[in-house]
Design an enzyme around this catalytic site. Structure first.
Site, PDB file in Angstrom:
ATOM      1  N   ARG A  96       0.731  -1.347   0.320  1.00 38.72           N
ATOM      2  CA  ARG A  96      -0.012   0.131  -0.244  1.00 38.72           C
ATOM      3  C   ARG A  96       0.618   0.979   0.086  1.00 38.72           C
ATOM      4  NH1 ARG A  96      -3.570   2.821   4.624  1.00 38.72           N
ATOM      5  NH2 ARG A  96      -4.307   4.652   3.463  1.00 38.72           N
ATOM      6  N   HIS A 141      -2.788  10.790   0.818  1.00 45.75           N
ATOM      7  CA  HIS A 141      -2.706  10.427   2.489  1.00 45.75           C
ATOM      8  C   HIS A 141      -2.185  11.779   2.711  1.00 45.75           C
ATOM      9  CE1 HIS A 141      -1.291   7.015   5.021  1.00 45.75           C
ATOM     10  NE2 HIS A 141      -1.226   7.723   5.963  1.00 45.75           N
ATOM     11  N   ASN A 185      -7.170   8.686   3.247  1.00 47.17           N
ATOM     12  CA  ASN A 185      -6.676   8.258   4.017  1.00 47.17           C
ATOM     13  C   ASN A 185      -7.231   8.365   4.685  1.00 47.17           C
ATOM     14  OD1 ASN A 185      -5.141   6.409   4.893  1.00 47.17           O
ATOM     15  ND2 ASN A 185      -4.619   7.855   6.339  1.00 47.17           N
ATOM     16  N   GLU A 186      -7.720   7.996   6.089  1.00 48.67           N
ATOM     17  CA  GLU A 186      -8.386   8.262   7.938  1.00 48.67           C
ATOM     18  C   GLU A 186      -8.760   9.336   7.853  1.00 48.67           C
ATOM     19  OE1 GLU A 186      -4.933   8.008  10.326  1.00 48.67           O
ATOM     20  OE2 GLU A 186      -4.541   5.112  10.168  1.00 48.67           O
ATOM     21  N   ASN A 326      -7.670   0.533   9.597  1.00 46.28           N
ATOM     22  CA  ASN A 326      -6.561   1.100  10.070  1.00 46.28           C
ATOM     23  C   ASN A 326      -7.156   0.618  11.392  1.00 46.28           C
ATOM     24  OD1 ASN A 326      -6.266   1.323   7.277  1.00 46.28           O
ATOM     25  ND2 ASN A 326      -5.858   3.532   7.749  1.00 46.28           N
ATOM     26  N   TYR A 328      -5.377   0.538  15.603  1.00 43.75           N
ATOM     27  CA  TYR A 328      -4.117   0.135  16.182  1.00 43.75           C
ATOM     28  C   TYR A 328      -4.391   0.248  17.882  1.00 43.75           C
ATOM     29  CZ  TYR A 328      -1.447   2.462  12.262  1.00 43.75           C
ATOM     30  OH  TYR A 328      -0.758   1.971  11.234  1.00 43.75           O
ATOM     31  N   GLU A 396      -3.502  -1.002   7.207  1.00 42.96           N
ATOM     32  CA  GLU A 396      -2.938   0.200   8.473  1.00 42.96           C
ATOM     33  C   GLU A 396      -3.344  -0.827   9.632  1.00 42.96           C
ATOM     34  OE1 GLU A 396      -1.767   3.368   9.811  1.00 42.96           O
ATOM     35  OE2 GLU A 396      -2.450   4.136   7.460  1.00 42.96           O
TER      36      GLU A 396
HETATM   37  C1  BGC Z   1      -2.115   7.187   9.740  1.00 42.53           C
HETATM   38  C2  BGC Z   1      -0.075   6.751   8.898  1.00 42.53           C
HETATM   39  C3  BGC Z   1       0.584   7.079  10.386  1.00 42.53           C
HETATM   40  C4  BGC Z   1       0.452   5.313  11.823  1.00 42.53           C
HETATM   41  C5  BGC Z   1       0.645   5.666  12.511  1.00 42.53           C
HETATM   42  C6  BGC Z   1      -2.232   5.780  10.086  1.00 42.53           C
HETATM   43  O1  BGC Z   1      -3.152   7.014  11.402  1.00 42.53           O
HETATM   44  O2  BGC Z   1      -2.567   6.626   8.486  1.00 42.53           O
HETATM   45  O3  BGC Z   1      -0.021   8.209   8.197  1.00 42.53           O
HETATM   46  O4  BGC Z   1       2.030   7.132  10.334  1.00 42.53           O
HETATM   47  O5  BGC Z   1      -1.658   6.045  11.239  1.00 42.53           O
HETATM   48  O6  BGC Z   1       0.636   6.741  13.263  1.00 42.53           O
END
Ligand code: BGC
Length: 492
Positions: A96, A141, A185-186, A326, A328, A396
């Site tokens: 990607r 992005h 993106n996001e 995406n 985390y 992501e």
């Molecule tokens: C974004 C990336 C970023 C990653 C880690 C995502 O929010 O798409 O560009 O580097 O998270 O922060």
């Protein structure tokens, strides 16, 4: 020798009973991700125009950790062949990457096309294909051409028009090589960070107003690009197109009905604000209701949430061929206020009426990533059930650390646990998740954190003019997962 040790060692370390011993399904696609501004550098070379983050980092170095910028970043504009070799050795099925809008359209508009920028991406895309790596291309992005920012950026609907024109150019020149497109993106990060909290460029705190305008313009821009692809390019190019939406999992902080409801409201305001119009039609009802109630009590003449016409609702609804996700971390959500309470200045947090925290026992090295694999599994299931069973591609996911160590055992632990949760979502919960993308291939320019947070499978020496790349242990470990399609020593 070193690689040999890693292969034997890692399955033992993470091969405990809690890991799934299922094989990744046939056709499952592993990949890694990057974005133009975060890796390319060459910010003003070969005719590239200035964009939002060039301006932001140059004008407000104090807003970026240690005053860093992406002028050189990983220098991938010059080192792209080496990067593709690294990807090839890793064995990924997809990569990607994003196109820098102002590298191909220096002013953001189609009256001036920069052939050198076009050539750069054609070379990259062609070489990926020659190496059997499917490019997954993000059109935007976060690097908005500066003139469009000056005209109001993502709060001005004209940006959606210019984005649509840019997307047509990208489909025309690059479509031959691209089977998977991502428009934006996001939007959640852009709109909240850029126009509400001020934590990302352009750093505005247009509390309770800017975020909703930004969401509106994003959703329109996405739909326009989707329809252009659908009407003008799909039949010939035979690709697919969607958007990438980001969200942590929102878990209720307690079993109280107030917190359970608050968690659902949080999901609607964070994920649903962008996903609802595209997958179900219109904004989520709770967002419409809460913002309308509060706007009225605050004395506004109309809701702070822009309204879609029925024609727009129909135009936007259904404009996605898959769900790009995406994610985390996970947050614990508590009830804060009812829609008619705490009335005062407009505020997105009060519109939601929720507050958010994390469990201090969750492993973490930076404030925004926590290792909570069960939250990931719940999020996958939620997205699948809430949005009419779309195919989901995790576009992501990854682990941030501050040291950038080559012996990145924490990154391996995080990704192992998340992949195991993904297998559980697939096999146990029936979620149609078909791909997983590690953020990131390389340590890179991490927005306002500069180079102080590292997420790469490959270390980049930012002190060295040559930007030397060195694979971390996680790189070799991931290489083995891709090869064996298995997280433990032996899979079913
Ligand atoms: C974004 C990336 C970023 C990653 C880690 C995502 O929010 O798409 O560009 O580097 O998270 O922060």
């Amino acid at each position: 020798m070193f690689k040999f040790i890693v292969f034997l060692f890692i399955p033992c370390v993470f091969g405990d009973a809690t890991l799934s011993n299922r094989t990744f399904p046939d056709g499952f696609s592993f990949g890694t991700a990057t974005a133009a501004y975060q890796i390319e550098g060459a910010w003003n070379e070969d005719g590239k125009g200035e964009q939002l983050w060039d301006w932001y980092t140059h004008t407000y170095p104090d807003k970026i950790d240690l005053g860093y910028n992406g002028d050189v970043a990983c220098d991938s504009y010059h080192k792209w062949q080496e990067d593709i070799q690294i990807l090839k050795d890793l064995g990924v099925q997809h990569y990607r990457l994003s196109i820098s809008w102002s590298r191909i359209l220096p002013n953001g508009t189609v009256n001036n096309i920069n052939q050198k920028g076009i050539d750069y991406y054609i070379n990259v895309l062609k070489t990926l294909k020659e190496n059997n790596i499917e490019p997954m291309v993000t059109l935007y992005h976060w690097d908005l051409p500066i003139i469009l920012h000056q005209m109001g950026g993502w709060t001005n609907p004209i940006t959606a028009e210019y984005f649509a024109e840019y997307s047509r150019i990208a489909f025309k020149y690059f479509g031959e090589y691209v089977k998977t497109w991502i428009t934006l993106n996001e939007p959640q990060s852009t709109c909240w960070g850029g126009y509400d909290s001020g934590s990302k460029a352009p750093g505005y705190t247009l509390a309770g107003l800017g975020l909703y305008e930004c969401a509106y313009v994003h959703v329109l821009a996405h739909a326009k690009a989707y329809h252009i692809y659908d009407n003008e390019f799909r039949a010939q190019q035979k690709g697919r197109i969607s958007i990438v939406i980001d969200s942590p999992w929102a878990e209720a902080a307690s079993n109280s009905s107030e917190d359970v409801e608050a968690a659902q409201t949080e999901r609607e305001f964070v994920l649903g604000l962008y996903a609802n119009p595209i997958y179900l039609g219109n904004w989520p009802q709770v967002v419409i209701d809460n913002v309308a109630t509060r706007s009225e009590l605050e004395g506004f003449a109309q809701s702070r949430l822009p309204q879609f016409t029925q024609e727009q609702i129909d135009y936007i609804n259904g404009t996605a061929d898959f769900f790009g996700l995406n994610t985390y971390g996970t947050n614990l959500i508590s009830h804060l206020n009812k829609p008619n309470e705490n009335i005062g200045v407009p505020n997105y947090g009060l519109d939601k009426g929720t507050s958010s925290s994390v469990d201090p026992s969750w492993p973490s090295d930076v404030p925004w990533v926590h290792q909570v694999p069960w939250g990931f599994r719940k999020l996958l299931k939620y997205v699948y059930e809430q949005y009419n069973h779309p195919e989901i591609i995790v576009t992501e996911n990854g682990w941030a650390d501050k040291t950038g160590t080559l012996t990145d055992i924490d990154r391996q632990s995080y990704i192992t646990q998340y992949l195991s949760a993904l297998l559980d979502a697939y096999y146990e919960d029936g979620v149609n998740v078909t791909g997983y993308t590690v953020w990131s291939l390389l340590d890179n320019f991490e927005w306002t954190n500069g180079y102080t947070q590292k997420l790469g499978l490959v270390q980049v020496d930012f002190e060295d003019a040559n930007r030397t790349r060195t694979p971390k242990d996680s790189y070799y470990w991931f290489q083995n997962v891709i090869k064996t399609k298995c997280l433990v020593e032996e899979c079913l």
